[in-house]
Structures are given as C-alpha cells and as structure tokens.
Design an enzyme around this catalytic site. Sequence first.
Site, PDB file in Angstrom:
ATOM      1  N   GLU A 218       0.876  -1.181   0.000  1.00 43.03           N
ATOM      2  CA  GLU A 218       0.000   0.000   0.000  1.00 43.03           C
ATOM      3  C   GLU A 218       0.903   1.218   0.000  1.00 43.03           C
ATOM      4  OE1 GLU A 218      -3.401   0.396   0.107  1.00 43.03           O
ATOM      5  OE2 GLU A 218      -3.809  -1.737  -0.087  1.00 43.03           O
ATOM      6  N   CYS A 252      -2.058   9.615   2.510  1.00 43.89           N
ATOM      7  CA  CYS A 252      -1.508   9.004   1.295  1.00 43.89           C
ATOM      8  C   CYS A 252      -2.309   9.374   0.060  1.00 43.89           C
ATOM      9  CB  CYS A 252      -1.447   7.497   1.453  1.00 43.89           C
ATOM     10  SG  CYS A 252      -3.029   6.777   1.909  1.00 43.89           S
TER      11      CYS A 252
END
Length: 469
Positions: A218, A252
């Site tokens: 991720e 993110c």
Amino acid sequence: MTSVVMQADMAISQIVKNQKDFFRSGKTKDLEFRIAEIKKLNKLVQQYEQDIYDALYNDLNKPHYESMMVETGPFYAEIKHTLKHIREWAAPEIVPTSLFNTPGSSKIIREPYGNILVIAPWNYPFQLTFSPLVGAMAAGNCVIMKPSEHAPHTSAIMKKIINENFDSGYIHVIEGGVKETQELLNERWDYIFYTGGPEVGRIIYQAAAKHLTPVTLELGGKSPCVVHKDADIKLAAKRIAWGKWINSGQTCLAPDYLFVHIDAKDKLIDALKNAIIHAYGNEPIHSSDYCKIINEKHYNRLKGYLNDGEILFGGKFDDEKLKIEPTLLFNAPFHSTVMTEEIFGPILPIYTYNNIEEVIEFVNSREKPLATYLFTKSSAIQNKYLNNTSSGGVTINDTVLHISSSEMPFGGVGESGIGGYHGKFSFDTFSHKRSVLIRGPQPLDNFLRFPPYKKGRMNLMKALLKRFL
Ligand code: NAD
C-alpha cells in the site's frame, strides 16, 4: 511475572516461532475462535479509546474528533462489516464442474495463509495497523504487527492493547525501526502487508522475493485533483480543502496537486481561501483542529517546497509547533521538487488548463497515482478522464472518500502499490484460494483422456471441445 514481561524479553525469532506453532495448532481455522477474538479486539479498542486519542494527539496533534472520524471509526466499521459477513466469506464457494470432470463437484475454499507480517506507517498509525489486522484475523491467520517508530505514542498503546491481552503466538506487536523491520524481514512469512513509501516498498518486495512470499504494498504517490469550469466551485473548494488539509496533508491519498480550468481559476482560489479560513480560522497554525508535521525531517522537507512557486495563500510556519499553514502554490515548475516528489504535507501546487486533454496528458506522463479526483457535472468529461487515465482509486466530485467504503478495494496500481483491501477484499487478501475438485468414485471416465492416443481421436476430441467448451 506477567506474560507481557516475558514477551518483552523474547527475541523476534522466538515470537515468530511461537506464531508458527500457534498456526500449526489449527486454532485459528476455527471460525468461532476468529469471531470471538475479533469481538475481543473490538472491546479492547473501545476500552482504550481515550488512550488511543491521546496517543494520536501526542504524535500528530490529531484532534480527538478527527481521530474518531479517521482512525477508530473506520476500524469499528471494518469490524462490524466483517462480523456481519464473515460466515458467508469463509464458506466454500461452490462452482460449476466442467463436463470433462463429471461426475464430480468443484469448490473454492479460502484457507488462511498462516503467518502474516503487517508493517505500518505513521500518518494514520492506528487505522493502518489495526484495519489490516481485522482482515488477517478474520481469514484465520497469526499476525505480527510492526507499527511505525515515528508515531511512538500510538505504537506504544497498540502494543499495550495487543501484547497484554492476546497470546503472543496469535497476534503480537513488535516495536522498532529499520533494524527491527529488517530482522523481521529475515524471517520467513506466508504474507507481508506493507503500508508506506515506494522506496521502502521495494526493500520489502525484495525481501519477500527471497521466499516467494506474496505481498500487498500500500504505497503513495502524487494524486492529481482536477476542477473543471462547470463544477460547483464553492462545494469543490470545501471538499478539496477537507481532503488536502486533514492531518495537515499527511494523507496518502490527499490531493497532491491541482489543475483548474482557466475560466474557474480565480473563483476556485478565492473559494479555497475561504474554505481554509472557515475550517481553521485566520491563523491555522494556532487552530486546535490543525495537525502538526510528524517530525523535523519532514517539516524541513516541506518548508523547502515553499520556495518552489508563487505563494498565493498561506506559507507561514512555526518551528516550535512543527506546523505549516495550508498553502496554495501557483505555477511551480514541473521539474521542481514539489512536483517531482510526493508532497505528503499542507502545500497545494495549482496549475491552470484550457482543455481536459492537457491534464490527461500530464497525468499520464507521471507514475500511476494512488488516487485522482475530478470535479465536473459533465458525464462526458468524467468518462473521458476515467477512460484515459489510471489510478488506484477515484472519487468524482469529492476527495478521499472512496477509501471509506468496505465494498470497494482500497489500494494502488503501478508505483502506488500492489493489491487492495477492506471488507471482503481484506478477507480475500489474507486467504489462499484453494481450488478443490472432488471426482465421483464411479469408474466413469472419458476414454479420450487416456493413452494410447489412437488414430482418429484428434478430430473427435476437437469436435467435443468445440461443442462443450
Ligand atoms: P514510515 O517511515 O513510517 O515507514 C513505513 C514503515 O516502514 C515503518 O514501519 C518503518 O519502520 C518501515 N521502514 C522504514 N524504512 C525501512 C527500511 N529501510 N527497511 C525496512 N523497513 C523500513 O512511513 P513512510 O514511508 O514515511 O510513510 C509515508 C508513505 O506511505 C507515503 O508515501 C504515503 O503515501 C504512504 N502511505 C500509503 C498508504 C496507503 O494506504 N496506500 C497509507 C499511508 C501512507
């Protein structure tokens, strides 16, 4: 002596060995065990909720309310969704059996991989450690979590919650930085789930390759945000400001940079200024709703970006508080560091465009991002943008929110990651899908399968394949 003290003395290799033994005992294969342990985890988090909020405040100045919204809230939602569906997810999936395998039956069973390593980052340190944990537990695995050393308070409370209450052979937190992570990576895992930057992602991938260990990576990247001239500009600004400046941009999938249609530029910039002031007041640095930058290294990196373009708004900072104002930066050169590195902070570079093709070309000239956002009422523009770009996920007419759905996988593509999770996608991520064909005991066989391959069979076989496949 409590088990906690004993665990504190245990070497990493011993904890990993205990986990392997625990998994081999078969306990985690029992669905009732998994359900009970997930419920226990849920209760413990409720019990320690205030401590979690305090820890997040200490690490990031994260307001308690925001912690509830973006850290514990998604975790509780994940637990609720998982407990509701776990029986159906874990049930064997009966699939049709092909004619050539008749008589027989076919099913896919989801079996736990075994021993999982979860490596987490500092920006949403609770959620990004405990949400994958839920999926890994639901799928019946044993898990070691390595939280980020850069959020030490949150790491400590997660360690307390887990290590004081669960068998270290089942789930366990190991704290530490690069050295401990590398020691963990030297062990043999059945699955590695990593969240963090792409550079370290490569290190993890290489370590995993040694044993052909499957991974989820991720990662991050520069997520573009596009505002077309037909969008509701005020609404767009409010939603962009939320997605960009929550956690001070250390998200993110925050909008990294923004393209606005030339006709909407002035209106959008005014609306963004108003949205920032409305959210954080005239002096955001003093707002208790505004997070700090995690540490001096990142703070100094971000301060450096302020020189890369024309500051339209914001730009002030506070070395003591490690805070930088929400900042709008106009026309920074595309080759400047603010546009070549992931920003991961409160600075928003802004550019104008005349037609959507220019934006598409720019987006495609860069690595595939974790997310992208487009504000427009036109479904033609939406389709054009979706069909001609790629990213981990997309939210149209808002920012960030696609991550909040348990019904869709969250993850990247290309440089922004490998794999996805949340809800059933987590369960599947942490399960090996094992194909099982059970042939009937009857001696009924297709004679064409077996040698000797007599003359004339080829045509017969071809005809059968054509007819039945
Ligand atoms: P970080 O520095 O906390 O690193 C992440 C983890 O990797 C930590 O546990 C750390 O100890 C470990 N690590 C660091 N260097 C290592 C090394 N050399 N060898 C082994 N392990 C090492 O976090 P970060 O990388 O600064 O996190 C920020 C990045 O994470 C950004 O790129 C962001 O976009 C990305 N991110 C992605 C997601 C997502 O869900 N896709 C979520 C949050 C953050």
